[in-house]
Design an enzyme around this catalytic site. Structure first.
Site, mmCIF file in Angstrom:
data_model
loop_
_atom_site.group_PDB
_atom_site.id
_atom_site.type_symbol
_atom_site.label_atom_id
_atom_site.label_comp_id
_atom_site.label_asym_id
_atom_site.label_seq_id
_atom_site.Cartn_x
_atom_site.Cartn_y
_atom_site.Cartn_z
ATOM 1 N N SER A 419 0.828 -1.205 0.000
ATOM 2 C CA SER A 419 0.000 0.000 0.000
ATOM 3 C C SER A 419 0.867 1.261 0.000
ATOM 4 O O SER A 419 1.970 1.268 0.553
ATOM 5 C CB SER A 419 -0.895 -0.015 1.237
ATOM 6 O OG SER A 419 -1.950 0.898 1.108
ATOM 7 N N PRO A 420 0.376 2.351 -0.598
ATOM 8 C CA PRO A 420 1.126 3.608 -0.533
ATOM 9 C C PRO A 420 1.332 4.051 0.916
ATOM 10 O O PRO A 420 0.381 4.060 1.711
ATOM 11 C CB PRO A 420 0.216 4.598 -1.281
ATOM 12 C CG PRO A 420 -0.650 3.750 -2.149
ATOM 13 C CD PRO A 420 -0.862 2.486 -1.393
ATOM 14 N N TYR A 579 -7.314 14.998 1.108
ATOM 15 C CA TYR A 579 -6.410 15.805 0.291
ATOM 16 C C TYR A 579 -7.235 16.538 -0.778
ATOM 17 O O TYR A 579 -8.466 16.472 -0.779
ATOM 18 C CB TYR A 579 -5.307 14.930 -0.291
ATOM 19 C CG TYR A 579 -4.447 14.305 0.790
ATOM 20 C CD1 TYR A 579 -3.802 15.105 1.737
ATOM 21 C CD2 TYR A 579 -4.291 12.932 0.892
ATOM 22 C CE1 TYR A 579 -3.032 14.552 2.748
ATOM 23 C CE2 TYR A 579 -3.523 12.364 1.913
ATOM 24 C CZ TYR A 579 -2.904 13.178 2.832
ATOM 25 O OH TYR A 579 -2.161 12.639 3.848
#
Length: 773
Positions: A419-420, A579
């Site tokens: 995963s990031p 974000y």
């Protein structure tokens, strides 16, 4: 000590018996408003674990139960005319009425005073007259309601209606039967609670609740809207019983159902902030409930009674004992309630899975609560699990996680994704040696896909000064170096880039210096959908103008163009976690009144414009995914419904898969954490949209990955923290499962370590003879 028990169900009675047995000098009185033989259920299921506790605490009750139990191992799941059977589950059940009789007899033999058809005196009076008051007065507890300001109860009503019935024959297994009617899907849960006597003859079988020739509990359940469409709201008790019998005539073999003051109801999940107040303590359903589909109501109440009695013995004061009781039981109950919620939501959303092949549907049902897993089920019934794997397409000897998966022109050799994870280790947005080692090690570790952290499309779009970027030639060259290493040294591993812009969550300290805290100096101006700061100390962002939106869209496209020339295999657009693009999607962070705010369709407009601009420059044959927050975990924010709509919108614009995360959009969110807690959102999106999904969030074991993949709840599993703990997580998962095949490849220099290292001996020779005394 004088003890008052309010409620004569299994939990209250067993608590009374234990407290009296442990100290015969105690005066214990039970108040029960109903008659001794009144009960509104039929069968009760207890686990071996609970029975073990009863055996140690009260052998007399244990022996009586042992004589009554019906035991069986199989679960039958009937779906679209196909019956799938899984064995090795180990159930024990008996009639609820007989359980109460056993506990009545035990209480009387110990000297407990039982007062039937008697309302308990007001709780305040009992608390004055008695040293301990145990409130075991059920899900609708008047005691809990009387002190609601202290206990802080939360009662959540769920979507399905159900009715508790019985049949005068014994099922030979735990049976789940699915009926697809013109009104919608309905389900039957059935299990035996008494067996036929060996000398009975069918012609002599009596009717009624005292049937000694075998009986089963039958629960019929369906969504509220199905219940109304089928007309059950207008039927009386007997008419409902007859209608259920006709719907499930095959499961019942044409036999009739019976009721016992049975009413359609909805399940209520009860949670309390506190379980005790002075000398008053809650027990069983008064304190907590768990959905009947995991059979834990009576189990939890009996275990509460065991723990309460033990803590009163072990602690010097009542206050300490009640605090210890709650401390011991609360995590156990919370875990059970999480499993129960997963189970009840699975049945609420049963219609999503009707298209699945029979064995996958059965596997999905069996693993719905996450307590039964792929590996656990393989141990219980290897034949069933192997058949489910074959139906799924697993080659012989291949766990589901090591089957390949194709996205557009990219075939991933296995279903594991790194995963990031933001590393906050870049300088001026340039990934350095740390990133080479970090991503390179995880690529060597065997995952099918390794994702970068969020790579920012501009300097102003960084979260922290340590975030990486793709807005300069120097940054692109550094990424190219990392990609060359992965492709050369870990052939078969794909590497993907996640592009994003921090929005209102930017210009903050490195994570270990203060997550989401603004920089002390060197700040840069923030931009967002609306001028709303993230936290009380955060900078207020500027609302983006139309011209600025165009500039940012072009920054994303430029970064994607560089990513393609660097050689990345997959691109993910970050539209989650509050974000910039996520900020447009949520009504909590988007208060615009222009074409980019208001309805969800308008809030989607800018993220979709960015997606289209990126897709236009990203190579046609290479996949593009989107990470979303499927729920904001906050009142007034996006919910699972919006999560599905957002995924469907990106799919319409060409997204190849959705990476389904949740939350982190607003600082005051209230997530429901737990193992695999985000996967139900991925599951729903996958089945409602038909789009491949990547599940993420507290998935930590290879057993979880296998379970989620084989059940069809996700296509890929992304793991973050496990890969920080063990860069070679996937290789080790293969070794621990004894898998050697194309789904994972050990780098040549590492092959000597492909078998688990030996450890010191922990067993000892078993005695050859066991001599009695």
């Amino acid at each position: 000590m004088r003890v008052a028990v309010i409620g004569g169900g299994p939990g209250g009675l067993y608590a009374a018996a234990l407290l009296k047995r442990l100290d015969p000098g105690r005066e214990v009185t039970v108040w029960e408003r109903n008659a001794p033989d009144d009960t509104f259920g039929f069968g009760v299921v207890l686990s071996d674990e609970t029975l073990g506790g009863i055996e140690h605490a009260d052998p007399v009750v244990y022996a009586a139960l042992q004589d009554e139990f019906v035991r069986w191992d199989d679960i039958d799941i009937v779906h679209r005319g196909v019956r799938s059977t899984s064995g090795g589950h180990g159930f024990a059940a008996l009639g609820r009425r007989r359980l109460l009789e056993i506990l009545h007899e035990r209480c009387r033999s110990l000297g407990v005073e039982l007062r039937f058809r008697a309302e308990a005196p007001p709780v305040a009076e009992l608390m004055t007259a008695y040293d301990l008051v145990v409130a075991a007065d059920g899900v609708h507890s008047p005691t809990r309601a009387a002190y609601a300001q202290v206990f802080g109860p939360s009662v959540e009503e769920h979507r399905c209606r159900y009715i508790w019935l019985a049949a005068d024959f014994a099922f030979d297994s735990f049976r789940f039967e699915i009926a697809e009617t013109e009104h919608g899907v309905m389900q039957l849960h059935g299990y035996p609670y008494s067996r036929p006597s060996p000398d009975h003859h069918p012609s002599t079988r009596p009717s009624g609740p005292q049937n000694q020739f075998g009986a089963s509990t039958v629960i019929v359940e369906m969504r509220e809207e199905v219940w109304r469409a089928a007309g059950f709201a207008d039927l009386d008790e007997q008419e409902s019983v007859e209608a259920c019998g006709k719907i499930f005539t095959d499961a019942l073999g044409g036999r009739q159902l019976r009721s016992n003051k049975s009413m359609w109801t909805t399940f209520r999940t009860v949670v309390n902030d506190r379980w005790s107040h002075g000398n008053l303590v809650l027990l069983g359903d008064a304190a907590h409930t768990a959905h009947f589909s995991i059979g834990s109501g009576t189990k939890l109440a009996v275990e509460d009674a065991l723990a309460l009695a033990a803590c009163l013995e072990e602690r010097p004061t009542l206050d300490e004992a009640l605090a210890a009781y709650e401390e011991e039981r609360r995590p156990v109950v919370a875990s059970t309630q999480r499993a129960a919620r997963a189970s009840l939501e699975w049945f609420e959303n049963l219609g999503l899975y009707l298209h699945q092949p029979a064995r996958q549907f059965a596997f999905n049902l069996l693993t719905r609560s996450r307590r039964v897993t792929h590996d656990n089920l393989r141990l219980r019934d290897a034949h069933f699990t192997a058949a489910a794997e074959r139906e799924f397409g697993c080659p012989p000897g291949t766990p589901p996680m090591f089957t390949p998966f194709r996205l557009r022109g990219l075939t991933l050799r296995n279903r594991v994704v790194v995963s990031p994870m933001d590393m906050y280790a870049a300088v001026d947005g340039v990934p350095g040696d740390f990133h080479l080692v970090h991503l390179g090690a995880r690529a060597l570790g065997g995952a099918g896909l390794v994702m970068t952290e969020m790579v920012c499309v501009s300097a102003e779009g960084r979260i922290t000064p340590g975030c990486t970027g793709l807005y300069s030639h120097r940054q692109a060259e550094s990424w190219r170096r990392i990609i060359r290493f992965v492709h050369a040294q870990a052939p078969g591993t794909a590497i993907g880039v996640q592009l994003g812009h921090s929005g209102r969550k930017g210009s903050t300290k490195l994570m270990w210096e203060g997550i989401d805290e603004p920089l002390e100096e060197g700040n840069w101006p923030l931009v967002a959908a609306s001028p709303i700061p993230y936290g009380p100390r955060s900078q207020t962002p500027r609302q983006l103008s139309r011209a600025q939106l165009t500039d940012i869209r072009e920054q994303f496209a430029a970064a994607a163009w560089r990513a393609a020339r660097c050689g990345f295999d997959l691109l993910e657009l970050h539209c989650a976690h509050g974000y910039l693009l996520s900020g447009f999607l949520s009504p909590l962070t988007n208060r615009r009144t222009d074409a980019y705010g208001g309805s969800l369709e308008r809030r989607l407009r800018f993220p979709l414009e960015v997606f289209d601009a990126v897709r236009a420059v990203w190579p046609e044959e290479q996949p593009m995914t989107v990470r979303i927050s499927a729920t904001d975990w906050a009142e007034g924010g996006n919910t699972g419904d919006e999560g599905v709509a957002i995924a469907r919108a990106f799919a319409a614009h060409g997204a190849d898969a959705v990476d389904v995360s949740t939350g982190q959009v607003v600082a005051d969110e209230q997530p429901e954490y737990g193992r695999s807690y985000q996967t139900p959102f991925a599951d729903r999106i996958r089945h409602e949209t038909g789009l491949p999904v990547i599940a993420v969030g507290a998935i930590s074991s290879w057993d979880d990955v296998n379970s989620l993949i084989l059940a069809g709840r996700t296509d890929l599993c992304a793991l973050a923290r496990p890969h920080l703990y063990d860069p070679h997580w996937t290789l080790h998962a293969a070794a621990e499962q004894g898998y050697e095949g194309p789904g994972v490849t050990w780098p040549k220099p590492y092959r000597a370590g492909s078998r688990r290292p030996q450890t010191g001996r922990t067993d000892a020779p078993k005695p050859r003879l066991s001599l009695g005394t």
